[in-house]
Write an enzyme that holds these catalytic residues in place. Structure first.
Site, PDB file in Angstrom:
ATOM      1  N   ASP A  12       0.812  -1.185   0.003  1.00 24.27           N
ATOM      2  CA  ASP A  12      -0.146   0.258   0.026  1.00 24.27           C
ATOM      3  C   ASP A  12       0.950   1.295  -0.103  1.00 24.27           C
ATOM      4  OD1 ASP A  12       0.800  -0.604   2.707  1.00 24.27           O
ATOM      5  OD2 ASP A  12      -0.737   0.771   3.342  1.00 24.27           O
ATOM      6  N   GLU A  61      -0.096  -1.087   5.935  1.00 26.09           N
ATOM      7  CA  GLU A  61       1.098  -0.468   6.754  1.00 26.09           C
ATOM      8  C   GLU A  61       0.841   1.118   6.748  1.00 26.09           C
ATOM      9  OE1 GLU A  61       4.745   1.062   8.253  1.00 26.09           O
ATOM     10  OE2 GLU A  61       3.777   1.677   6.309  1.00 26.09           O
TER      11      GLU A  61
HETATM   12  N1  BES Z   1       8.689   2.965   5.831  1.00 22.41           N
HETATM   13  C1  BES Z   1       7.961   3.769   6.613  1.00 22.41           C
HETATM   14  C2  BES Z   1       8.708   3.901   7.884  1.00 22.41           C
HETATM   15  C3  BES Z   1       9.999   4.277   7.989  1.00 22.41           C
HETATM   16  C4  BES Z   1      10.287   5.279   7.207  1.00 22.41           C
HETATM   17  C5  BES Z   1      10.881   3.468   8.620  1.00 22.41           C
HETATM   18  C6  BES Z   1      11.680   5.659   7.033  1.00 22.41           C
HETATM   19  C7  BES Z   1      12.382   3.905   8.578  1.00 22.41           C
HETATM   20  C8  BES Z   1      12.509   4.915   7.897  1.00 22.41           C
HETATM   21  C9  BES Z   1       6.564   3.390   6.680  1.00 22.41           C
HETATM   22  O1  BES Z   1       5.957   2.918   5.658  1.00 22.41           O
HETATM   23  C10 BES Z   1       5.868   4.389   7.440  1.00 22.41           C
HETATM   24  O2  BES Z   1       5.639   5.443   6.655  1.00 22.41           O
HETATM   25  N2  BES Z   1       5.056   4.093   8.572  1.00 22.41           N
HETATM   26  C11 BES Z   1       4.069   5.046   9.109  1.00 22.41           C
HETATM   27  C12 BES Z   1       3.294   4.297  10.318  1.00 22.41           C
HETATM   28  C13 BES Z   1       2.198   4.784  10.396  1.00 22.41           C
HETATM   29  C14 BES Z   1       1.333   5.136   9.299  1.00 22.41           C
HETATM   30  C15 BES Z   1       1.462   3.716  11.392  1.00 22.41           C
HETATM   31  C16 BES Z   1       4.877   6.178   9.980  1.00 22.41           C
HETATM   32  O3  BES Z   1       5.988   5.926  10.232  1.00 22.41           O
HETATM   33  O4  BES Z   1       4.451   7.292   9.916  1.00 22.41           O
HETATM   34 MN    MN Z   2       7.029   2.149   4.149  1.00 19.12          MN
HETATM   35 MN    MN Z   3       5.351   4.909   4.481  1.00 14.33          MN
END
Ligand code: BES
Ligand code: MN
Ligand code: MN
Length: 458
Positions: free
Chosen positions: A92, A157
């Site tokens: 997604d 996610e």
């Molecule tokens: N891939 C990201 C998280 C991430 C970004 C980890 C950069 C390490 C480095 C993930 O897709 C993301 O955006 N997670 C969200 C989680 C939330 C929607 C529950 C976030 O971190 O905002």
């Molecule tokens: Mn991600």
């Molecule tokens: Mn993300």
């Protein structure tokens, strides 16, 4: 390096353009999990992935429906006696707004100056695809992998992994593994691969402040009638002090302090603060006094206002006391903060300081627990060698500020060490206009995963 790895590497090198073409097809499907109008696109992206998994030789490929978006599973378990690696990712993507700031269509991926531009290119389709291509390279050349592999790729996610959480709890035997690989992160610097051993948690709330029962003329009513936007701003201003500390009683009670050794290690990362500012488009940093940027991002909690909607926002002036306003507020959490407890503390403090002239309602949108891994775990060391071989640079170990909600559940339910080996770069514009994935990172990621699978099999 053994012969299987050699053959897989050669296959991957010869098929780089083809892999890119396939990734572009997947990126064309606008699998925005947050928006109900894209439900069928999300399913389409899951089905595209399942078909691709079958094509590269994975078995037991299934698209598993949930009450939300489907989960895609596939495995190859033909190496009895060898370890099993669970590879996680998400198909997604984030919404594309503000659309007018994109230089090209987010869902018509464009290759320009060594980068592939498009929503999901780096987060996370491109990264999970690199791992799929590594598996394919072994299966198509050797008919076998050095280890057993299970893929679990979800479609929620970006909206908090709500249904994957219960899926993992209910299907621990299906997902049982000796190690977990996640490629969904970015390097901290342009020239050193980063292995992440800590992620922040998240609690996301929506706060509604209600004043008068309807919008009012600000001349006839302004003064004696509380303006709910003013009340919201006062409440929000109270939540953080001028040193960048969060002003909610109990908020820091469970925060693990950084020990001297870890501070020293984080301090050795060749991190360029000026480049960080440039990537962020700022001239100088704010933040919590007494902590470096890297420490703040990885190991300190935050509170952020993601949006405020209320009152008149159209062209020109309109004199009005609005009836209500809402704010979306999130807090990034670090070990051992508990998202539910933090939400309770937030709500209690907001209710305590809210003036009696307004009504405040807080709704919980989603939550993720923070995660921290053992830096010395053998699979993490194997990943460090794989990155060194694939990219020619010694990797650094760091905590990242982002969140991947399922990580803490993997830790709890699967009890296997996790490796966060990401191929993204700090300027990939994830969640923003003009998201891109560097082709060198895509191809290097395929190589890194090939080396990693080889190393795990030894
Ligand atoms: N891939 C990201 C998280 C991430 C970004 C980890 C950069 C390490 C480095 C993930 O897709 C993301 O955006 N997670 C969200 C989680 C939330 C929607 C529950 C976030 O971190 O905002
Ligand atoms: Mn991600
Ligand atoms: Mn993300």
């Amino acid at each position: 390096m053994d012969e299987m790895t050699d053959r897989a590497l050669e296959f991957a090198r010869e098929r780089q353009r083809q892999a890119l073409g396939e990734l572009i097809q997947w990126l064309e499907i606008p699998s925005i999990s947050a928006q109900p109008s894209h439900v069928s696109d999300v399913r389409h992206a899951a089905e595209w992935l399942a078909a691709h998994m079958r094509g590269i030789g994975l078995a037991n490929v299934t698209v598993r429906p949930t009450a939300g978006h489907p989960i895609v599973y596939g495995d190859w378990l033909g190496a009895p006696g060898k370890p099993t690696l669970l590879i996680y990712g998400h198909y997604d993507v984030q919404p594309i707004d503000p659309m007018n700031l994109w230089s090209s269509d987010p869902f018509e991926p464009l290759e320009r100056a060594g980068n592939l531009y498009g929503r999901g290119a780096a987060d996370d389709k491109g990264q999970v695809f690199a791992n799929l291509k590594a598996v394919e390279a072994y299966l198509k050349t050797c008919g076998a992998l050095p280890v057993n592999v299970k893929f679990i790729v979800e479609g929620e996610e970006e909206v908090g992994s709500v249904h994957l959480t219960s899926f993992v709890e209910a299907n621990a035997p299906l997902l049982a593994a000796d190690a977990v690989l996640v490629s969904d992160s970015a390097w901290l610097t342009l020239d050193a691969p980063t292995l992440i051993y800590g992620l922040r948690g998240l609690v996301y709330l929506e706060m509604e402040v209600i004043g008068p029962s309807q919008d009012l003329h600000s001349g006839s009513f302004g003064g004696p009638v509380q303006n709910p936007i003013q009340a919201l701003c006062d409440i929000v201003a109270h939540l953080k002090d001028d040193q960048g500390r969060i002003n909610i009683p109990g908020f820091y009670n469970k925060v693990q302090p950084l020990d001297d050794e870890e501070r020293r290690e984080l301090g050795r990362i060749p991190f360029d603060a000026a480049l960080f500012c440039k990537d962020a488009g700022i001239t100088t940093t704010a933040g919590e006094a007494g902590y470096s940027i890297i420490e703040q991002l990885g190991a300190r909690p935050t509170l952020d206002i993601n949006g405020i909607v209320g009152g008149y926002t159209g062209p020109g002036a309109k004199t009005v006391i609005p009836s209500r306003v809402t704010a979306k507020i999130s807090m990034r959490l670090v070990p051992d903060q508990d998202p539910d407890e933090i939400a309770d503390l937030f709500i209690a403090e907001v209710q305590r300081v809210a003036p009696p002239t307004v009504q405040v309602n807080v709704r919980r949108l989603h939550a993720a627990a923070p995660a921290i891994m053992n830096r010395q775990a053998p699979p993490l060391r194997a990943a460090a060698r794989a990155l060194q071989l694939a990219f020619g640079h010694e990797p650094v170990f760091a905590r990242d500020g982002g969140s991947i909600p399922i990580m803490s559940h993997f830790q709890r339910c699967l009890n296997a060490p996790a490796v966060l080996m990401g191929y993204g770069l700090p300027d990939d514009n994830i969640h923003a206009p003009n998201e891109k994935f560097a082709l060198a990172q895509f191809f290097g990621g395929i190589r890194a995963c090939i080396y990693f699978l080889g190393a795990l099999g030894e």
